[in-house]
Design a protein around this motif. Structure first.
Motif, PDB file in Angstrom:
ATOM      1  N   ALA A 183       1.328 -35.235  41.620  1.00  9.97           N
ATOM      2  CA  ALA A 183       0.495 -35.875  40.589  1.00  9.97           C
ATOM      3  C   ALA A 183      -0.927 -36.049  41.118  1.00  9.97           C
ATOM      4  O   ALA A 183      -1.185 -35.968  42.313  1.00  9.97           O
ATOM      5  CB  ALA A 183       1.074 -37.234  40.229  1.00  9.97           C
ATOM      6  N   LYS A 184      -1.843 -36.288  40.187  1.00  9.89           N
ATOM      7  CA  LYS A 184      -3.232 -36.532  40.607  1.00  9.89           C
ATOM      8  C   LYS A 184      -3.303 -37.767  41.502  1.00  9.89           C
ATOM      9  O   LYS A 184      -4.100 -37.813  42.440  1.00  9.89           O
ATOM     10  CB  LYS A 184      -4.110 -36.713  39.371  1.00  9.89           C
ATOM     11  N   ALA A 185      -2.500 -38.751  41.200  1.00  7.95           N
ATOM     12  CA  ALA A 185      -2.455 -39.956  42.029  1.00  7.95           C
ATOM     13  C   ALA A 185      -1.042 -40.524  42.022  1.00  7.95           C
ATOM     14  O   ALA A 185      -0.341 -40.447  41.015  1.00  7.95           O
ATOM     15  CB  ALA A 185      -3.437 -41.003  41.521  1.00  7.95           C
ATOM     16  N   THR A 186      -0.646 -41.080  43.159  1.00 12.61           N
ATOM     17  CA  THR A 186       0.679 -41.689  43.301  1.00 12.61           C
ATOM     18  C   THR A 186       0.502 -43.165  43.642  1.00 12.61           C
ATOM     19  O   THR A 186      -0.371 -43.524  44.434  1.00 12.61           O
ATOM     20  CB  THR A 186       1.473 -40.988  44.420  1.00 12.61           C
ATOM     21  N   VAL A 187       1.345 -43.980  43.042  1.00 13.66           N
ATOM     22  CA  VAL A 187       1.310 -45.422  43.305  1.00 13.66           C
ATOM     23  C   VAL A 187       2.658 -45.853  43.886  1.00 13.66           C
ATOM     24  O   VAL A 187       3.707 -45.513  43.336  1.00 13.66           O
ATOM     25  CB  VAL A 187       1.027 -46.228  42.024  1.00 13.66           C
ATOM     26  N   CYS A 188       2.623 -46.573  44.994  1.00 21.43           N
ATOM     27  CA  CYS A 188       3.832 -47.176  45.569  1.00 21.43           C
ATOM     28  C   CYS A 188       3.647 -48.686  45.578  1.00 21.43           C
ATOM     29  O   CYS A 188       2.802 -49.213  46.308  1.00 21.43           O
ATOM     30  CB  CYS A 188       4.057 -46.703  46.999  1.00 21.43           C
ATOM     31  N   LEU A 189       4.429 -49.366  44.780  1.00 21.87           N
ATOM     32  CA  LEU A 189       4.424 -50.828  44.805  1.00 21.87           C
ATOM     33  C   LEU A 189       5.502 -51.269  45.804  1.00 21.87           C
ATOM     34  O   LEU A 189       6.644 -50.820  45.721  1.00 21.87           O
ATOM     35  CB  LEU A 189       4.708 -51.382  43.409  1.00 21.87           C
ATOM     36  N   SER A 190       5.114 -52.114  46.731  1.00 24.56           N
ATOM     37  CA  SER A 190       6.085 -52.522  47.752  1.00 24.56           C
ATOM     38  C   SER A 190       6.066 -54.036  47.928  1.00 24.56           C
ATOM     39  O   SER A 190       5.033 -54.686  47.745  1.00 24.56           O
ATOM     40  CB  SER A 190       5.784 -51.829  49.088  1.00 24.56           C
ATOM     41  N   TYR A 191       7.238 -54.549  48.280  1.00 24.38           N
ATOM     42  CA  TYR A 191       7.390 -55.986  48.526  1.00 24.38           C
ATOM     43  C   TYR A 191       7.933 -56.212  49.925  1.00 24.38           C
ATOM     44  O   TYR A 191       8.913 -55.582  50.325  1.00 24.38           O
ATOM     45  CB  TYR A 191       8.350 -56.601  47.494  1.00 24.38           C
ATOM     46  N   ASP A 192       7.307 -57.116  50.652  1.00 20.24           N
ATOM     47  CA  ASP A 192       7.864 -57.602  51.910  1.00 20.24           C
ATOM     48  C   ASP A 192       8.588 -58.905  51.564  1.00 20.24           C
ATOM     49  O   ASP A 192       7.956 -59.950  51.339  1.00 20.24           O
ATOM     50  CB  ASP A 192       6.755 -57.848  52.935  1.00 20.24           C
TER      51      ASP A 192
ATOM     52  N   MET B  54      -3.020 -48.664  35.556  1.00 23.87           N
ATOM     53  CA  MET B  54      -2.682 -47.437  36.293  1.00 23.87           C
ATOM     54  C   MET B  54      -1.912 -46.467  35.394  1.00 23.87           C
ATOM     55  O   MET B  54      -2.119 -45.254  35.461  1.00 23.87           O
ATOM     56  CB  MET B  54      -1.840 -47.790  37.518  1.00 23.87           C
ATOM     57  N   SER B  55      -1.053 -47.025  34.552  1.00 28.58           N
ATOM     58  CA  SER B  55      -0.213 -46.178  33.701  1.00 28.58           C
ATOM     59  C   SER B  55      -1.026 -45.439  32.648  1.00 28.58           C
ATOM     60  O   SER B  55      -0.578 -44.397  32.147  1.00 28.58           O
ATOM     61  CB  SER B  55       0.852 -47.032  32.994  1.00 28.58           C
ATOM     62  N   THR B  56      -2.180 -45.988  32.291  1.00 29.67           N
ATOM     63  CA  THR B  56      -2.962 -45.340  31.223  1.00 29.67           C
ATOM     64  C   THR B  56      -3.747 -44.144  31.732  1.00 29.67           C
ATOM     65  O   THR B  56      -4.224 -43.342  30.946  1.00 29.67           O
ATOM     66  CB  THR B  56      -3.964 -46.338  30.587  1.00 29.67           C
ATOM     67  N   LYS B  57      -3.902 -44.000  33.038  1.00 29.18           N
ATOM     68  CA  LYS B  57      -4.633 -42.852  33.581  1.00 29.18           C
ATOM     69  C   LYS B  57      -3.730 -41.619  33.532  1.00 29.18           C
ATOM     70  O   LYS B  57      -2.538 -41.714  33.872  1.00 29.18           O
ATOM     71  CB  LYS B  57      -5.021 -43.121  35.032  1.00 29.18           C
ATOM     72  N   PRO B  58      -4.302 -40.465  33.172  1.00 33.88           N
ATOM     73  CA  PRO B  58      -3.473 -39.254  33.139  1.00 33.88           C
ATOM     74  C   PRO B  58      -2.966 -38.874  34.521  1.00 33.88           C
ATOM     75  O   PRO B  58      -3.687 -39.008  35.516  1.00 33.88           O
ATOM     76  CB  PRO B  58      -4.455 -38.180  32.616  1.00 33.88           C
ATOM     77  N   ASP B  59      -1.721 -38.410  34.558  1.00 36.54           N
ATOM     78  CA  ASP B  59      -1.141 -37.817  35.755  1.00 36.54           C
ATOM     79  C   ASP B  59      -1.048 -38.791  36.933  1.00 36.54           C
ATOM     80  O   ASP B  59      -1.377 -38.440  38.066  1.00 36.54           O
ATOM     81  CB  ASP B  59      -1.935 -36.560  36.154  1.00 36.54           C
ATOM     82  N   VAL B  60      -0.639 -40.001  36.652  1.00 34.66           N
ATOM     83  CA  VAL B  60      -0.341 -40.972  37.709  1.00 34.66           C
ATOM     84  C   VAL B  60       1.165 -41.172  37.755  1.00 34.66           C
ATOM     85  O   VAL B  60       1.802 -41.347  36.716  1.00 34.66           O
ATOM     86  CB  VAL B  60      -1.034 -42.324  37.442  1.00 34.66           C
ATOM     87  N   GLU B  61       1.726 -41.113  38.958  1.00 34.45           N
ATOM     88  CA  GLU B  61       3.164 -41.328  39.105  1.00 34.45           C
ATOM     89  C   GLU B  61       3.432 -42.533  40.008  1.00 34.45           C
ATOM     90  O   GLU B  61       2.789 -42.690  41.046  1.00 34.45           O
ATOM     91  CB  GLU B  61       3.834 -40.088  39.706  1.00 34.45           C
ATOM     92  N   PHE B  62       4.383 -43.342  39.600  1.00 42.57           N
ATOM     93  CA  PHE B  62       4.882 -44.434  40.443  1.00 42.57           C
ATOM     94  C   PHE B  62       6.121 -43.909  41.166  1.00 42.57           C
ATOM     95  O   PHE B  62       7.038 -43.391  40.520  1.00 42.57           O
ATOM     96  CB  PHE B  62       5.255 -45.646  39.587  1.00 42.57           C
TER      97      PHE B  62
END
Ligand code: ZN
Length: 282
Positions: free
Chosen positions: A2-11, A257-265
């Motif tokens: 994807a154009k950008a990838t998002v990783c949400l993480s919790y400690d 983030m979800s509204t941007k084209p080609d972003v994957e979580f």
């Protein structure tokens, strides 16, 4: 990719951080902040991830798994990936011996196997730092990627081992290992700016909330426009982000983030394996 990838993480430190990182063994009010993370924050965050069908990677100390097994089981059952964050939330460099560090790490592996039925593949240091032994210990328990270093901001790389920092000579970076680094940043961590403590290491927690979230919007938007195959990794804590005035801002950030084209979580494990396949170790 994807154009950008998002990783949400919790400690998911829960009470462990107050015991080992803040030495507050007999301070039940501090303990209760960790209990809030387990009993209030984590369920709210799980609901948010369900609502948007967005995956999350949970780094859970063994102490949290043993103390709050039910919610940890729920994290796993509801699609959260459970990865290694030590047993006692002790900074690796502060163990008295390699044996002590190894015992702590191995106990947490057993906790994760008991919880999930499989060994962890990823690790995040409780102190975001390593001892001289940490890399060897991680290799011995089969860790394939880790997330504690800051040599890049949005680009995975291999972790370097064998570094040297002599007082009378130049820094020697060492050589890349075959453990993938998914970089973190103090600028993408909710704990330092948003967690109030009376004493060490900082008295924070009363900064304008929007300024912290704006930093994350700005970093994500810049990465999206300027970094090829960028990976935006956000580090959060249920006892911090699970509070009402923050989770609403996190939800807005996810929407943005979800509204941007080609972003994957994605799960961090997925990102690490995809990156390794595209960049095999030397
Ligand atoms: Zn932690």
């Amino acid at each position: 990719m994807a154009k950008a990838t998002v990783c949400l993480s919790y400690d998911f430190d829960a009470v462990s951080t107050w015991l080992w990182s803040y030495d507050s063994w007999d301070e039940p009010t501090r303990h209760s902040r960790g209990v809030f993370g387990a009993e209030v924050g984590a369920p709210r965050l799980l609901d948010l991830h369900d609502k948007y069908d967005v995956p999350a990677t949970w780094f859970i100390p063994g102490h949290t798994i043993e103390s709050f097994p039910e919610i940890c089981g729920e994290v796993w059952d509801r699609g959260g990936d459970v990865q290694h964050h030590g047993w006692s939330h002790t900074g690796p460099a502060t163990f008295e011996s390699e044996e002590d560090e190894r015992a702590d790490v191995e106990r947490a592996v057993d906790n994760i196997v008991d919880l999930t039925g499989r060994k962890p593949t990823g690790y995040r240091s409780p102190a975001w730092d390593f001892s001289a032994h940490t890399l060897d210990i991680l290799a011995d328990i089969g860790i394939r990627w880790e997330s504690s270093k800051m040599a890049s901001d949005f680009t995975p790389h291999y972790v370097y081992g064998g570094w040297e920092a002599p007082p009378d000579g130049p820094y020697v970076r060492g050589e890349p290992t075959d453990i993938v680094e998914l970089p973190v940043s103090w600028q993408r961590d909710d704990w330092p700016p948003l967690t109030f403590t009376w004493a060490r290491p900082h008295r924070m927690g009363y900064v304008p909330e929007d300024s912290i979230f704006q930093r994350w919007y700005d970093q994500f938007d810049w990465m999206y426009e300027n970094v090829d195959d960028g990976v935006f990794i956000l580090t959060m804590h249920p006892q911090v982000m699970g509070q009402a005035h923050r989770i609403m801002r996190l939800e807005a950030l996810v929407q943005h983030m979800s509204t941007k084209p080609d972003v994957e979580f994605k799960l961090m494990d997925t990102v690490a394996e995809e990156w390794r396949e595209a960049n095999p170790p030397a």
